[in-house]
Design a protein around this motif. Structure first.
Motif, mmCIF file in Angstrom:
data_model
loop_
_atom_site.group_PDB
_atom_site.id
_atom_site.type_symbol
_atom_site.label_atom_id
_atom_site.label_comp_id
_atom_site.label_asym_id
_atom_site.label_seq_id
_atom_site.Cartn_x
_atom_site.Cartn_y
_atom_site.Cartn_z
ATOM 1 N N LYS A 95 1.144 -0.968 -0.206
ATOM 2 C CA LYS A 95 -0.281 -0.144 0.434
ATOM 3 C C LYS A 95 0.957 1.363 -0.580
ATOM 4 O O LYS A 95 1.645 1.478 0.742
ATOM 5 C CB LYS A 95 -0.557 -0.105 1.268
ATOM 6 N N TYR A 96 0.902 1.880 -1.258
ATOM 7 C CA TYR A 96 1.654 3.248 -1.716
ATOM 8 C C TYR A 96 0.905 4.844 -0.616
ATOM 9 O O TYR A 96 0.286 4.798 -1.690
ATOM 10 C CB TYR A 96 2.036 3.194 -2.745
ATOM 11 N N GLY A 97 0.891 5.184 0.301
ATOM 12 C CA GLY A 97 -0.012 6.233 1.009
ATOM 13 C C GLY A 97 0.363 7.540 0.079
ATOM 14 O O GLY A 97 1.572 7.682 -0.349
ATOM 15 N N GLY A 98 -0.840 8.157 0.557
ATOM 16 C CA GLY A 98 -0.759 9.500 -0.581
ATOM 17 C C GLY A 98 0.000 10.237 0.388
ATOM 18 O O GLY A 98 1.064 11.005 -0.252
ATOM 19 N N HIS A 99 0.767 10.664 1.989
ATOM 20 C CA HIS A 99 1.682 11.228 2.035
ATOM 21 C C HIS A 99 3.248 10.330 2.082
ATOM 22 O O HIS A 99 4.425 10.856 2.337
ATOM 23 C CB HIS A 99 1.452 10.724 3.597
ATOM 24 N N ALA A 100 3.798 9.094 1.879
ATOM 25 C CA ALA A 100 4.691 8.361 0.953
ATOM 26 C C ALA A 100 5.265 8.518 -0.194
ATOM 27 O O ALA A 100 6.444 8.829 -0.333
ATOM 28 C CB ALA A 100 4.231 6.670 1.306
ATOM 29 N N MET A 101 4.421 9.100 -1.140
ATOM 30 C CA MET A 101 5.129 10.059 -2.501
ATOM 31 C C MET A 101 5.463 10.930 -2.106
ATOM 32 O O MET A 101 4.342 12.084 -2.229
ATOM 33 C CB MET A 101 3.084 10.349 -3.092
ATOM 34 N N GLY A 102 6.336 11.281 -2.061
ATOM 35 C CA GLY A 102 7.028 12.830 -1.958
ATOM 36 C C GLY A 102 6.732 13.457 -3.321
ATOM 37 O O GLY A 102 6.215 13.335 -4.459
ATOM 38 N N GLU A 103 8.201 13.226 -3.261
ATOM 39 C CA GLU A 103 8.590 14.152 -4.925
ATOM 40 C C GLU A 103 8.576 13.075 -5.971
ATOM 41 O O GLU A 103 8.766 12.024 -5.668
ATOM 42 C CB GLU A 103 10.041 14.140 -4.583
ATOM 43 N N GLU A 104 8.561 13.288 -7.055
ATOM 44 C CA GLU A 104 8.777 12.773 -8.520
ATOM 45 C C GLU A 104 9.628 11.367 -8.006
ATOM 46 O O GLU A 104 9.526 10.553 -8.561
ATOM 47 C CB GLU A 104 8.162 13.209 -9.222
ATOM 48 N N SER A 105 11.158 11.601 -7.370
ATOM 49 C CA SER A 105 12.018 11.490 -8.306
ATOM 50 C C SER A 105 11.793 10.481 -6.937
ATOM 51 O O SER A 105 12.306 9.212 -7.645
ATOM 52 C CB SER A 105 13.465 12.351 -7.632
ATOM 53 N N VAL A 106 11.621 10.357 -5.600
ATOM 54 C CA VAL A 106 11.042 9.910 -4.700
ATOM 55 C C VAL A 106 10.364 8.064 -5.113
ATOM 56 O O VAL A 106 10.832 7.003 -5.010
ATOM 57 C CB VAL A 106 11.476 10.218 -3.457
ATOM 58 N N ALA A 107 9.221 9.106 -5.890
ATOM 59 C CA ALA A 107 8.115 7.926 -6.258
ATOM 60 C C ALA A 107 8.672 6.944 -7.459
ATOM 61 O O ALA A 107 8.166 5.651 -7.575
ATOM 62 C CB ALA A 107 6.877 8.615 -6.687
ATOM 63 N N ARG A 108 9.340 7.593 -8.244
ATOM 64 C CA ARG A 108 10.061 6.829 -9.168
ATOM 65 C C ARG A 108 10.879 5.651 -8.884
ATOM 66 O O ARG A 108 11.178 4.487 -9.461
ATOM 67 C CB ARG A 108 11.292 7.506 -10.144
ATOM 68 N N LEU A 109 12.220 6.041 -7.520
ATOM 69 C CA LEU A 109 12.719 4.932 -7.030
ATOM 70 C C LEU A 109 11.900 3.456 -6.465
ATOM 71 O O LEU A 109 11.287 2.539 -6.346
ATOM 72 C CB LEU A 109 12.945 5.359 -5.875
ATOM 73 N N PHE A 110 10.264 4.574 -5.621
ATOM 74 C CA PHE A 110 9.369 3.172 -5.813
ATOM 75 C C PHE A 110 9.351 1.845 -6.673
ATOM 76 O O PHE A 110 9.018 0.835 -6.763
ATOM 77 C CB PHE A 110 8.572 3.468 -4.935
ATOM 78 N N ALA A 111 9.187 2.944 -7.734
ATOM 79 C CA ALA A 111 8.657 2.233 -9.077
ATOM 80 C C ALA A 111 9.924 1.167 -9.684
ATOM 81 O O ALA A 111 9.024 0.084 -9.665
ATOM 82 C CB ALA A 111 7.767 3.188 -10.170
ATOM 83 N N ALA A 112 10.779 1.892 -9.094
ATOM 84 C CA ALA A 112 12.117 0.583 -9.751
ATOM 85 C C ALA A 112 12.176 -0.071 -8.776
ATOM 86 O O ALA A 112 12.236 -1.292 -9.162
ATOM 87 C CB ALA A 112 13.227 1.650 -9.964
ATOM 88 N N ASP A 113 11.751 -0.221 -7.341
ATOM 89 C CA ASP A 113 12.040 -0.636 -6.438
ATOM 90 C C ASP A 113 10.830 -2.237 -6.419
ATOM 91 O O ASP A 113 11.349 -3.705 -6.688
ATOM 92 C CB ASP A 113 12.032 -0.568 -4.399
ATOM 93 N N ALA A 114 9.792 -1.381 -6.882
ATOM 94 C CA ALA A 114 8.835 -2.454 -7.457
ATOM 95 C C ALA A 114 9.322 -3.767 -8.615
ATOM 96 O O ALA A 114 9.056 -5.400 -8.698
ATOM 97 C CB ALA A 114 7.470 -2.101 -8.116
#
Ligand SMILES: Nc1ncnc2c1ncn2[C@@H]1O[C@H](COP(=O)(O)OP(=O)(O)O)[C@@H](O)[C@H]1O
Ligand SMILES: CC(=O)N[C@@H](CCC(=O)OP(=O)(O)O)C(=O)O
Length: 304
Positions: free
Chosen positions: A34-53
């Motif tokens: 579950k990727y919460g709205g508060h966890a989605m910080g800057e786009e660069s961090v969200a892209r790292l999340f996608a890469a880890d998935a």
């Protein structure tokens, strides 16, 4: 002393080798994230999340992403001059709010995360597939009923939260098909559901993750948020909790606000067969990898 590039290479290889027992533990297991709205910080961090998935998929796990977007919906409503009201962590959702919530969740955030996953996984053809609970009737809901005792008359009164739903049925067929096929798909799910009559409802994203993790018999559910985990009364991180201790944290008020639906969801998921739930800080790059592939893990682990 700084490491030479060669030394760094050896250190990386050592880290990879040490992850082998964990990679085997999760081989072909489903992990609901579950990727919460508060966890989605800057786009660069969200892209790292996608890469880890993508990395999880290539390591042999079946990640299924459920996202939130509460703060993003509130910001959009604010622009339209609408104030957000929450009761027990749930957004009071009238017809106009429902439209905005669906647009932000299913329209914007869902497709963005799916797209980042597809971009991060391009070379290996790992692809994000964005869905909401409306697709193939993935999530059927009923309207949430809440009551409160009127302090004056002591009479029980019902509170109308509007179009807020709770899952009554999850049909995991579509998701199972996507994750078991030869293609490397990563489902990304927006917390929107439909009633038996086809009315659209807004659902708390933690609740969706828990219901889905139970239906998919997931090995782990990770709740990525903006705190290091569940904090005790002394403000210190609680590393492990039983579901009885999680219930206590709610009853004693140690957990409040948004932490309540998280713990309730964790308890329900563990009771329906999910081995463990972890609440962790999704703003820290690679939090999922630390949790899944290292001995110490991250955040708060909740088990039976
Ligand atoms: N005991 C607790 N430990 C940690 N966080 C808590 C606790 N009690 C309440 N909270 C609150 O819960 C919040 C996380 O829930 P929420 O804001 O709904 O996150 P998300 O948007 O990621 O779902 C934390 O930021 C914190 O303010
Ligand atoms: C009914 C209800 O409250 N729905 C949530 C759905 C999004 C969500 O849960 O987002 P986070 O995980 O980022 O908080 C809302 O409208 O905010």
């Amino acid at each position: 002393m700084t490491e030479t590039p060669e030394e760094q290479g050896w250190a990386t290889a050592k880290t990879l080798a040490e992850a082998l027992p964990y990679i085997q533990r999760y081989d072909r297991e489903t992990v609901v994230i579950k990727y919460g709205g508060h966890a989605m910080g800057e786009e660069s961090v969200a892209r790292l999340f996608a890469a880890d998935a993508v990395l999880l998929k290539l390591l042999g796990l079946h990640p299924v992403v459920v996202h939130g977007g509460g703060p993003q919906i509130s910001r959009m409503l604010e622009k339209a001059g609408v104030k957000s009201t929450f009761i027990d962590g749930l957004r009071v959702t009238d017809e106009a709010t429902m439209e905005v919530a669906e647009m932000v969740l299913s329209g914007a955030i869902n497709k963005e995360i799916a797209n980042w996953i597809t971009l991060a996984g391009a070379e290996a053809d790992v692809r994000g597939v964005g869905l909401s609970g409306k697709d193939a009737r993935l999530i059927t809901v009923r309207k949430v009923e809440r009551t409160k005792i009127d302090p004056g008359s002591q009479i029980e009164q019902s509170i109308d939260l509007g179009y807020v739903g709770e899952p009554t049925r999850i049909d995991p067929q579509l998701i199972q098909g996507l994750i078991s096929a030869d293609h490397d798909y990563i489902p990304v799910i927006a917390p929107i559901g439909v009633s038996a009559e086809g009315q659209t409802f807004n659902i708390n994203a933690d609740t969706v993750a828990g219901a889905l993790a139970g239906a998919l018999k997931a090995k782990r559910m990770l709740l990525l948020t903006d705190v290091t985990g569940v904090l005790g009364a002394d403000g210190e991180l609680i590393r492990e909790m039983s579901i009885a201790q999680a219930r206590d944290a709610i009853a004693t008020g140690v957990a409040s606000g948004g932490m309540i639906p998280k713990l309730e969801t964790a308890i329900a998921a563990v009771e329906s067969g999910v081995e463990a739930v972890v609440i962790l800080d999704g703003r820290r790059p690679h939090a999922m990898l630390v949790e899944l592939f290292t001995e110490h893990g991250a955040g708060t682990l909740i088990t039976r």
